[in-house]
Design an enzyme around this catalytic site. Structure first.
Site, short mmCIF file in Angstrom:
data_model
loop_
_atom_site.label_atom_id
_atom_site.label_comp_id
_atom_site.label_asym_id
_atom_site.label_seq_id
_atom_site.Cartn_x
_atom_site.Cartn_y
_atom_site.Cartn_z
N LYS A 88 2.24 -3.28 7.32
CA LYS A 88 2.52 -3.47 5.88
C LYS A 88 3.96 -3.04 5.57
O LYS A 88 4.65 -3.70 4.79
CB LYS A 88 1.53 -2.66 5.03
CG LYS A 88 0.11 -3.20 5.01
CD LYS A 88 -0.03 -4.59 4.42
CE LYS A 88 0.22 -4.65 2.93
NZ LYS A 88 -0.07 -6.01 2.38
N THR A 106 0.81 -1.21 0.00
CA THR A 106 0.00 0.00 0.00
C THR A 106 0.85 1.27 0.00
O THR A 106 2.01 1.24 0.44
CB THR A 106 -0.90 0.00 1.27
OG1 THR A 106 -1.47 1.27 1.46
CG2 THR A 106 -0.10 -0.34 2.53
N ASP A 107 0.26 2.37 -0.44
CA ASP A 107 0.96 3.67 -0.37
C ASP A 107 1.02 4.18 1.07
O ASP A 107 1.78 5.11 1.37
CB ASP A 107 0.28 4.71 -1.28
CG ASP A 107 -1.18 5.00 -0.94
OD1 ASP A 107 -1.74 4.32 -0.05
OD2 ASP A 107 -1.77 5.91 -1.56
N GLU A 108 0.22 3.56 1.97
CA GLU A 108 0.17 4.08 3.34
C GLU A 108 1.49 3.89 4.08
O GLU A 108 1.72 4.51 5.11
CB GLU A 108 -1.00 3.44 4.11
CG GLU A 108 -2.32 3.76 3.42
CD GLU A 108 -3.56 3.41 4.23
OE1 GLU A 108 -3.49 3.42 5.46
OE2 GLU A 108 -4.59 3.15 3.59
N TYR A 119 -1.90 -0.54 10.94
CA TYR A 119 -2.02 -1.20 9.63
C TYR A 119 -0.82 -0.88 8.76
O TYR A 119 -0.13 -1.79 8.26
CB TYR A 119 -3.32 -0.76 8.94
CG TYR A 119 -3.33 -1.07 7.45
CD1 TYR A 119 -3.33 -2.39 6.98
CD2 TYR A 119 -3.33 -0.05 6.49
CE1 TYR A 119 -3.32 -2.67 5.61
CE2 TYR A 119 -3.32 -0.33 5.13
CZ TYR A 119 -3.31 -1.64 4.70
OH TYR A 119 -3.29 -1.93 3.34
#
Ligand SMILES: NC(=O)c1ccc[n+]([C@@H]2O[C@H](COP(=O)([O-])OP(=O)(O)OC[C@H]3O[C@@H](n4cnc5c(N)ncnc54)[C@H](O)[C@@H]3O)[C@@H](O)[C@H]2O)c1
Length: 353
Positions: free
Chosen positions: A163, A133-135, A159
């Site tokens: 990741k 993810t970009d997060e 989260y």
């Protein structure tokens, strides 16, 4: 030839499996733990299709995954399996560490043992593609350039931290052990088969059910939206031509504030299924207390993927969101099944607790 997909009963994994088998006869071994987010209803179209083998298992279960690898000898493993909801990670981070970090570690170790024993030509062609993810990059200020692959990791939620940890493990398994890995870091996805806890499906369903449309804080959090089928095509392209050890950012150049996304959905519903009382759905918008540590803005610079592998999204936000709203209107049975207790009961009868 065969590929093994983990998390293929979830939102993106499910769309990927459907897309893959719509365009190829290469079989898919689909391994999913069937948490609350995994729904076999998404894969109903594949019932009786010998190219799709579904197995309920945890990516952290080395014995089960090892058995599947030995039996089916896939040429690639694509890891979608994860706990993926930020709000849930705030209330219960343990599952996120268990699946996203420990689970990915176990999967890497199982795959490494399998890959080590492959004949030289198959070993060279094998790929482990990790979907992320970009997060992991944290948050952007209003005028910052979008995230590129060289941005530092600054995750802010349990989260995104889990990741980011898994991305680091994948990278290290390449640099230390030579495992041929690829990583994709994608922006927010939307589209069919999205579990109705995430913003877009939640708003569509709450609107239709006459419930409030909850907006966190001022609704000015910006996300860069990508139609899920564009994410699937990007993953296929990276699997096919990505350079081993590299990461590729995937995004749609569609930065939108949450409030604008909700208003767009309301306008589409006003057009496609107007409220009986003649009012607009926007009347249901309600502001709620912001999520703790809520990242303000994400935006993806997807130029590397375009420049090196020639990938571009096919949908604009306007075309994709219309397709999505139309899909939810046409597939209310899927929604009521995944949200009802009946589905969970069926899973435990079918597979045990
Ligand atoms: N949804 C997005 O906007 C988005 C954006 C970028 C990246 N991603 C990443 O893409 C991947 C898929 O996301 P999603 O939105 O489809 O998530 P999802 O929550 O809809 O699906 C996850 C799937 O993984 C399965 N799963 C969970 N734990 C497992 C385990 N231990 N073993 C086997 N299966 C397990 C679940 O049953 C479910 O089917 C995730 O890795 C996520 O981080 C998601």
């Amino acid at each position: 030839m065969t590929i093994l997909v983990s998390g293929g009963a979830g939102f993106i994994g499910g769309n990927f499996v459907l897309d893959w088998l719509a365009g190829s006869d290469e079989a898919v071994i689909n391994v999913d733990k069937l948490t609350y987010a995994g729904n076999l209803d998404t894969l109903k179209l594949l019932e009786g299709d010998v190219r799709h083998i579904f197995v309920r298992a945890d990516i952290g279960d080395r014995e089960a995954i090892c058995r599947l690898l030995m039996e089916h000898e896939p040429r690639a493993v694509i890891n979608f399996a994860a706990e993926s909801h930020v709000d849930r990670s705030i209330h219960g981070p343990g599952d996120f560490i268990q699946t996203n970090v420990v689970g990915t570690f176990n999967l890497l170790e199982t795959v490494r043992a399998y890959w080590n024993e492959l004949p030289a030509d198959e070993k060279g062609a094998f790929r482990f593609l990790h979907v992320s993810t970009d997060e992991v990059y944290g948050t952007l200020e209003a005028n910052d350039p979008p995230f590129s692959e060289t941005n530092t990791f600054e995750p802010n939620s349990p989260y995104s931290a889990s990741k980011a940890a898994s991305d680091h493990l994948v990278r290290a398994w390449h640099h230390t052990y030579g495992l041929p890995v690829l990583t994709t870091n994608c922006s927010n996805n939307y589209g069919p088969y999205h579990f109705p806890e995430k913003l877009i499906p939640l708003v569509i369903l709450n609107a239709l059910n006459g419930k409030p449309l909850p907006i966190y804080g001022d609704g000015q959090q910006i996300r860069d939206w990508l139609y899920v089928k564009d994410h699937c095509s990007a993953i296929r392209r990276v699997l096919e031509a990505g350079k081993v050890g590299e990461t590729y950012n995937v995004g749609g150049w569609n930065e939108k504030a949450n409030l604008d996304v909700v208003k767009t959905i309301c306008s589409l519903l006003d057009e496609l299924q107007p409220r009986a009382d003649g009012q607009g759905y926007a009347a249901q918008i309600t502001y709620v207390t912001d999520r703790p540590g809520h990242d303000r803005r994400y935006a993806i610079d997807a130029r590397k993927l375009e420049r090196e592998l020639g990938w571009k999204p096919a949908e604009t936000f306007e075309s994709g969101i219309r397709k999505t709203v139309e899909w939810y209107l046409a597939n209310q049975a899927w929604v009521s099944n995944v949200t009802s207790g009946a589905y969970r009961e069926w899973v435990s009868t079918q597979y045990g607790a």
